[in-house]
Design an enzyme around this catalytic site. Structure first.
Site: not given
Length: 771
Positions: A298-300, A302
């Site tokens: 995942s992105d930070w 997210s």
């Protein structure tokens, strides 16, 4: 007592089994692309390890935490050593340096029960210690070999300090320059974007992922992030499936085909489903259609942000939805670690999904050779940058610069290249001597002290050639006062030529969370430009920025150079091209607008039933008014996609086609193609680089096709008077599109082919595709 003895025996058996697994891992050698191909020996090894893992240890592999400088809102945790020892962490990011990474890795390899190595990641976007031009600048080189070499250099530097995973390349298609992260990608075109994606992946991952100098690449942000509504970061995206597949997905698919080890899910929602919980893109397309076998991170935070998106009311639901959709690792959210165990025990999540995620992560760690070589040799303190990498940075910067304008005033020669008769140069502007801003957004471990500014390099040049150099800052990038404008104008009046260095602050005005509602020069820079231009001397505007709307100032200067943020060798590279020691060769990977009101603006748009055509210039009257256009602005860009000038001239011969008609059936079967040939010659007096670009348009199809689509390019070096014959191929891959039935096929059509210098020029030819 008997129970205790049995437990001890079982534990001993597990330790022996793990030791065998680790010893055998040395025999597993995976090539960089092998993650896309099943290796039974590797899968058996992973299966044996999975059988020995507790649920808590499995969930531990699914977690990544930031142990260094945060790049977003963090968890506030700092107990990473204890967590690593307990097997609760699979990866750490933002931790650099061999000593630091080895220290945490030693805990994983000596204190955790199963001795599974950590994977250290970092945003190595356009260099690690040696900072190259921002990715949009690298895309402007249209030189995939060069881009691959910059990524390889970054991988060597980062891996030497224990960083074996980069969150790059960013392959988001971006058609709106208001979005600050446009500088992190390759621009607006899927063909060019796919070519750059392959180059980055090949560079980072090398010939083999288990080479200690290689690092796992991560194509991001999957998917549609670059289409953020209003150009506002993290915002909603609505992308019809045909547009998604034809424009936004191709660079990701190219990354997968190149063997990319990991994919990062995006922040945005896509068609009302957050990208980090989107099973259609993560499972159906990525894994089932493309066969991707690496893992998705995942992105930070997210995953946690699924709550704000509105599809989860608590962390447990957010974690379950992300996992079931196909996100394998939770970056900095902590939800997989804290929420999934209870759900698995209560049957609310599928244990199989946890095992699949762990398997993918272990597969990448094995491919990287981390089980046999978890540590890196500490080289100690290094003296400066690698000279070879510095030279590469200078070359990359030189090739990234785009000459947009170079007009000769009446009775005078063009201002560039700077003539030998020049005795006084005025260097003006807040970007002329701002080392930190040369590095651009996401500069890895770059240090401003390593960056050579234009002022530094020009001072050396001036001293060698007995040229008087007048320097004035003029104003600040943002804010400040106008007290420096009058001295700057005075310096301009005393000079033979003015170099005006303007643009954006790299750290605050470009990159993540740096969207702008205006695309004009910030602060008082336009006022400075007007005062300097009024001095009456030739002005060369050098723009260090994302694509800006420069129509209000472009006609006040004699020359314009788009310099992006060019990295540590900004100054020397600029001096070489400005003085003609080397030629300009960059071409725009984006369309430059006249006005922010044109955004989003891109060359490969659909036509309308009422195109403006030759009536593009307002005001329009009578019947001319009823076309698709503005009453106060032209439709046409200030500079088109693919555009870039040179110090020499090139000539294109007419296009020859191998056939003028063929059937869609033969094209779809792969048994036929169209060969496009021509000659390109250098008719000028200097050696130069030309980027010959092939575009097509298809008409008469079941769905409307863009007015032009890039389908090939050749970058060639030509001496004065030299010509080269070029050949392009149009086959199913270039001619197929997603039709009304949702199938990617070639259809009957009338096809126009252009080959030229940019997306608005070129000689053309036509052929017909029949049934």
């Amino acid at each position: 007592m008997l129970i205790r003895c049995c437990a001890q025996i079982a534990l001993c058996f597990a330790v022996v089994l793990v030791a065998i697994l680790l010893a055998g891992a040395a025999a597993v050698r995976l090539q960089a692309h092998a993650l896309q191909e099943e290796d039974p020996a590797v899968e058996r090894r992973i299966s044996a390890l999975l059988k020995e893992m507790t649920l808590e240890e499995k969930l531990g592999q699914l977690n990544q935490f930031s142990a260094g400088r945060p790049t977003g809102p963090g968890t506030g945790r700092a107990d990473y050593r204890q967590m690593v020892a307990a097997g609760q962490v699979g990866s750490l990011l933002n931790l650099t340096g061999a000593r630091e990474t080895n220290e945490l890795q030693r805990i994983a390899m000596t204190q955790s029960r199963l001795k599974i190595p950590l994977l250290f990641g970092l945003d190595v976007i356009h260099g690690y210690r040696t900072v190259f031009p921002v990715p949009l600048g690298l895309a402007a080189t249209w030189n995939t070999d060069l881009v691959e070499r910059t990524a390889r250099a970054a991988a060597r530097e980062a891996s030497a300090e224990g960083v074996r995973w980069t969150f790059s390349p960013m392959v988001d298609i971006a058609r709106d320059a208001r979005w600050g992260r446009i500088v992190e990608g390759a621009g607006e075109d899927p063909f060019l974007g796919a070519a750059m994606a392959r180059a980055f992946v090949h560079g980072y991952q090398g010939g083999r992922l288990d080479d200690p100098s290689s690092m796992a690449a991560c194509a991001k942000h999957y998917v549609g992030y670059g289409a953020a509504e209003s150009g506002r970061d993290y915002n909603t995206t609505e992308i019809p499936e045909r547009l998604l597949r034809e424009v936004y997905l191709p660079p990701f698919k190219a990354s997968v085909e190149a063997g990319v080890a990991t994919i990062m899910s995006a922040f945005n929602s896509l068609n009302q489903i957050p990208a980090s919980a989107n099973a259609f893109t993560l499972d159906q397309i990525l894994r089932r259609e493309w066969g991707f076998r690496g893992f998705v991170v995942s992105d930070w935070t997210s995953i946690r942000e699924l709550i704000a998106h509105g599809i989860a009311n608590d962390g447990a639901t957010a974690a379950r939805k992300a996992l079931l959709a196909g996100v394998d690792m939770d970056m900095e959210g902590g939800l997989y670690l804290n929420e999934l165990a209870e759900q698995v025990k209560n049957g609310r999540a599928v244990m199989q999904k946890v095992d699949e995620a762990v398997r993918r992560i272990l597969r990448v760690k094995l491919a990287l050779g981390l089980f046999d070589r978890p540590f890196v040799e500490d080289p100690g303190e290094r003296e400066g940058l690698d000279p070879a990498h510095v030279e590469l940075a200078r070359t990359a910067a030189e090739e990234s610069f785009v000459l947009l304008k170079n007009e000769a005033p009446a009775g005078r020669s063009a201002p560039l290249p700077l003539g030998r008769s020049i005795r006084t140069i005025a260097l003006i502007g807040p970007l002329a001597d701002s080392a930190g801003d040369m590095l651009g957004a996401w500069a890895g471990k770059g240090d401003a002290k390593d960056a050579v500014t234009l002022r530094d390099a020009l001072a050396d040049y001036a001293a060698k050639h007995q040229i008087r150099l007048l320097y004035q800052r003029g104003t600040e990038i943002i804010g400040g006062s106008d007290t420096g404008i009058a001295p700057a104008a005075a310096a301009a009046r005393s000079a033979d030529v003015v170099l005006l260095a303007l643009g954006e602050n790299a750290g605050e005005m470009t990159g993540e969370a740096a969207s702008r509602a205006s695309l004009s020069l910030p602060g008082l820079q336009e006022k400075l430009l007007e005062a300097v231009a009024a001095a009456g001397r030739p002005v060369v505007l050098i723009v260090f920025a994302r694509p800006l709307a420069l129509a209000s100032v472009e006609d006040k200067v004699a020359a314009v150079v788009q310099a992006w943020h060019p990295g540590v060798q900004a100054g020397p590279a600029l001096v070489r091209v400005l003085t003609g020691d080397t030629n300009f060769s960059g071409r725009l990977p984006v369309t430059l607008p006249r006005s922010v009101g044109q955004q989003p603006l891109y060359y490969n748009h659909l036509n309308t039933g009422r195109p403006a055509g030759s009536n593009d210039r307002p005001p329009r009257t009578g019947e001319e008014k009823f076309v698709s256009g503005y009453i106060d602005e032209r439709n046409a860009p200030l500079f088109p996609f693919g555009f870039g000038l040179s110090y020499t001239q090139f000539e294109y011969s007419p296009i020859a086609l191998s056939v003028h008609s063929l059937s869609a059936r033969l094209l779809n079967s792969g048994s036929k193609d169209v060969r496009v040939t021509l000659e390109v010659g250098n008719t000028g007096l200097r050696e130069g680089v030309e980027v010959a670009q092939m575009y097509i348009r298809q008409q008469g199809t079941s769905v409307a096709r863009p007015v032009r689509e890039l389908k090939g390019f050749h970058r060639l070096i030509l001496r004065p008077g030299e010509s080269k014959r070029l050949e392009f191929v149009l086959a199913k891959k270039e001619l197929a599109f997603w039709n009304l039935d949702g199938k990617e096929v070639v259809e009957p059509a009338e096809v126009t082919v252009w080959v030229g210098r940019d997306s608005q020029s070129g000689n053309c030819a036509k052929f017909t595709i029949g049934d």
